[in-house]
Design an enzyme around this catalytic site. Structure first.
Site, mmCIF file in Angstrom:
data_model
loop_
_atom_site.group_PDB
_atom_site.id
_atom_site.type_symbol
_atom_site.label_atom_id
_atom_site.label_comp_id
_atom_site.label_asym_id
_atom_site.label_seq_id
_atom_site.Cartn_x
_atom_site.Cartn_y
_atom_site.Cartn_z
ATOM 1 N N HIS B 145 -14.538 10.350 -7.560
ATOM 2 C CA HIS B 145 -13.278 10.443 -6.829
ATOM 3 C C HIS B 145 -12.869 9.037 -6.413
ATOM 4 O O HIS B 145 -13.507 8.415 -5.573
ATOM 5 C CB HIS B 145 -13.497 11.336 -5.609
ATOM 6 C CG HIS B 145 -12.307 11.442 -4.720
ATOM 7 N ND1 HIS B 145 -11.119 11.965 -5.148
ATOM 8 C CD2 HIS B 145 -12.122 11.071 -3.431
ATOM 9 C CE1 HIS B 145 -10.251 11.933 -4.159
ATOM 10 N NE2 HIS B 145 -10.834 11.391 -3.108
ATOM 11 N N GLY B 160 -13.095 5.539 -1.505
ATOM 12 C CA GLY B 160 -12.844 5.789 -0.084
ATOM 13 C C GLY B 160 -12.552 7.245 0.147
ATOM 14 O O GLY B 160 -12.254 7.978 -0.790
ATOM 15 N N SER B 162 -10.642 10.711 1.304
ATOM 16 C CA SER B 162 -9.256 11.057 1.031
ATOM 17 C C SER B 162 -8.411 10.733 2.254
ATOM 18 O O SER B 162 -8.833 10.916 3.389
ATOM 19 C CB SER B 162 -9.136 12.522 0.642
ATOM 20 O OG SER B 162 -9.837 13.311 1.539
ATOM 21 N N GLY B 163 -7.227 10.202 1.996
ATOM 22 C CA GLY B 163 -6.313 9.866 3.075
ATOM 23 C C GLY B 163 -6.460 8.451 3.592
ATOM 24 O O GLY B 163 -5.720 8.026 4.468
ATOM 25 N N GLY B 165 -5.919 5.780 1.834
ATOM 26 C CA GLY B 165 -4.851 4.960 1.262
ATOM 27 C C GLY B 165 -5.183 4.341 -0.084
ATOM 28 O O GLY B 165 -4.665 3.285 -0.426
ATOM 29 N N LYS B 166 -6.044 5.011 -0.852
ATOM 30 C CA LYS B 166 -6.389 4.484 -2.171
ATOM 31 C C LYS B 166 -5.169 4.467 -3.080
ATOM 32 O O LYS B 166 -4.851 3.455 -3.694
ATOM 33 C CB LYS B 166 -7.475 5.355 -2.838
ATOM 34 C CG LYS B 166 -8.788 5.351 -2.139
ATOM 35 C CD LYS B 166 -9.806 6.198 -2.895
ATOM 36 C CE LYS B 166 -9.449 7.660 -2.961
ATOM 37 N NZ LYS B 166 -9.514 8.360 -1.675
ATOM 38 N N SER B 167 -4.493 5.619 -3.144
ATOM 39 C CA SER B 167 -3.362 5.728 -4.062
ATOM 40 C C SER B 167 -2.222 4.809 -3.645
ATOM 41 O O SER B 167 -1.585 4.194 -4.496
ATOM 42 C CB SER B 167 -2.875 7.175 -4.116
ATOM 43 O OG SER B 167 -3.890 8.001 -4.623
ATOM 44 N N ASP B 184 -7.476 9.365 -8.768
ATOM 45 C CA ASP B 184 -8.202 10.511 -8.193
ATOM 46 C C ASP B 184 -9.474 10.931 -8.908
ATOM 47 O O ASP B 184 -10.509 11.017 -8.288
ATOM 48 C CB ASP B 184 -7.283 11.725 -8.064
ATOM 49 C CG ASP B 184 -6.891 11.933 -6.606
ATOM 50 O OD1 ASP B 184 -7.268 11.088 -5.786
ATOM 51 O OD2 ASP B 184 -6.231 12.924 -6.310
ATOM 52 N N GLU B 210 -0.708 11.034 -6.972
ATOM 53 C CA GLU B 210 -0.195 11.823 -5.864
ATOM 54 C C GLU B 210 -0.055 10.902 -4.665
ATOM 55 O O GLU B 210 -1.008 10.250 -4.235
ATOM 56 C CB GLU B 210 -1.172 12.957 -5.531
ATOM 57 C CG GLU B 210 -0.594 13.951 -4.562
ATOM 58 C CD GLU B 210 -1.374 14.021 -3.256
ATOM 59 O OE1 GLU B 210 -0.772 14.422 -2.256
ATOM 60 O OE2 GLU B 210 -2.556 13.658 -3.257
ATOM 61 N N ARG B 251 -18.366 -11.451 6.798
ATOM 62 C CA ARG B 251 -17.388 -12.464 7.166
ATOM 63 C C ARG B 251 -17.473 -13.682 6.263
ATOM 64 O O ARG B 251 -16.591 -14.515 6.261
ATOM 65 C CB ARG B 251 -17.600 -12.894 8.636
ATOM 66 C CG ARG B 251 -17.522 -11.734 9.610
ATOM 67 C CD ARG B 251 -16.143 -11.138 9.628
ATOM 68 N NE ARG B 251 -15.172 -12.053 10.213
ATOM 69 C CZ ARG B 251 -14.865 -12.084 11.492
ATOM 70 N NH1 ARG B 251 -15.420 -11.255 12.328
ATOM 71 N NH2 ARG B 251 -13.986 -12.956 11.948
#
Lengths: 90, 340
Positions: B145, B160, B162-163, B165-167, B184, B210, B251
């Site tokens: 995924h 990462g 879902s939600g 912000g990959k897409s 996806d 999506e 860092r």
């Protein structure tokens, strides 16, 4: 972790609308939900993932739910499949 | 893995120097036979009657030699060894050089339900192409995924929850002229031992994404064919996660973290996300930095080397100036004494 088998019972299979229903339902829970077909496993919170799974009529999917609200999540998703995504009278 | 049948072999979409140019010339009902071993066999020895240790489960290749022998058997009306060949379930028989199976051979093969295929390629060339194609098909693979994009020529797998912000990050990268490979569901294959090849889990559906609030968009139609790619080697991973103020993020970046996919180690970056943070630029820079590393320049390490060098030279200079001051003081004192 809960593992359960669900069967696609609506004639059209999982197309865009049922996929959206699965994702919307899955996203209400914090648990990690995976749907598997053959050896492929995808995240039930991803629309494209579910659609690309290509689950047609009578496909058996393997659902794995893991997290704090796994029981509720598994029940909610299973009832979606049982109700044929409200596409046909059950 | 899903069973790989002879029909799947026929419908492999391979191009130019990978094309197998296969057509089915007989035994059509047998196309559902499964190919279990990514290997082939030249059955010359078997046709002459020697069946010890014969590889029945392999694809059988009939070249000029084998076909000439079949013609000889045809003239002699000798079908015994052919019958022996088809007594066990051979996945399929392939004739190279566009050669035709002899009537006896065709009849026995079709009776046993074995598909007969034909290619116009020469045997050696066909064999190497077939081995190549089969080793890709039988390569270990898994579906992950995430989003796979090509950024400045580097295959970057964005992972990462879902939600996170990959897409959206991928969309901005496409807008900046980079390419989408898969959204996806990324199907990853380990080919040639250590190359991870990523592609869309379902090629037939094309390149769609999506985006929350927009729904499903067709990337090819919106951004053009220049914005997509069918498959790409995964060369680095960027893991997006929501900013956690209690977590220590890298860092300096002098240490390289890797993540194991199908036994191959891939450089792995953890990038925290919070509103206002421009993730696409970070991914772009990470990709360029990765290229620099491949060319032999490791920014964080080189920087630290310069710091060390600078500290050392500063130390030496200070020591030199202090010594010079002492020296000059002595000289002044001496000249004062002389004047007096």
């Amino acid at each position: 972790m809960i593992e359960r088998e669900v069967t696609v019972t609506n004639r059209a299979g999982i197309h865009a609308r049922p996929a959206a229903m699965i994702v919307q339902t899955a996203s209400r829970y914090d648990s990690r939900i995976m749907l598997g077909k053959d050896n492929e496993e995808i995240n039930a919170k991803s629309i494209m993932g579910i659609i690309t799974l290509g689950a047609g009529y009578d496909t058996v999917l393997n659902m794995k739910v893991e997290g704090p609200d796994e029981q509720e999540a598994a029940d909610a998703l299973a009832s979606l499949f049982e109700n044929r995504f409200q596409e046909e009278p059950a | 893995m899903k069973a790989f049948t002879v029909l799947d072999l026929l419908s492999l979409d391979l191009k130019e120097h990978n094309a197998l140019d296969l057509t089915c010339v007989g035994g059509r009902p047998g196309l559902t036979r499964e190919i279990r071993i990514p290997d082939l066999n030249r059955p010359g020895l078997a046709l002459s009657g020697f069946y010890d240790k014969f590889g029945f489960d392999r694809i059988q290749i009939f070249g000029r030699g084998e076909t000439a022998y079949l013609e000889k058997l045809e003239v002699e009306k000798n079908t015994e060894t052919i019958e022996q060949l088809f007594r066990r379930d051979v996945p399929c028989v392939i004739f190279t050089h566009a050669l035709e199976p002899t009537p006896d051979f065709r009849r026995i093969a079709e009776e046993s339900g074995c598909p007969l295929l034909q290619t116009d390629l020469p045997s050696s060339e066909f064999s190497s192409r077939l081995i190549r194609a089969l080793s890709n098909v039988f390569a270990p693979h898994e579906t992950i995924h995430g989003v796979l994009v090509e950024v400045f020529g580097i295959g970057v797998l964005i992972l990462g929850d879902s939600g996170v912000g990959k897409s959206e990050a991928a969309l901005e990268l496409i807008e900046r002229g980079h390419r989408l490979v898969a959204d996806d569901a990324v199907d990853i294959r380990c080919v040639a031992g250590n190359i991870l090849l990523g592609a869309g889990a379902n090629q037939a559906l094309g390149h769609h994404m999506e985006i929350r609030g927009l729904g499903i968009i067709n990337v090819t139609h919106l951004f053009g064919v220049g914005a997509i790619r069918d498959s790409k080697q995964i060369q680095m991973i960027v893991e997006l996660e929501l900013w956690d103020s209690n977590k220590q993020y890298d860092r300096i970046g002098a240490e390289e973290h890797t993540r194991d996919i199908l036994g191959v180690k891939v450089p792995d970056l953890q990038v925290p996300v919070k509103p206002g943070r421009n993730v696409p630029i970070i991914i772009e820079t990470a990709a360029m930095n990765e290229r620099l590393k491949k060319m032999g320049y490791f920014s964080a390490k080189e920087f630290n080397q310069s710091v060390l060098k600078w500290l050392e030279s500063e130390h030496a200079r200070n020591a030199y100036f202090q010594n010079r001051d002492i020296l000059q003081r002595d000289i002044h004192r001496e000249s004062d004494q002389e004047e007096a």
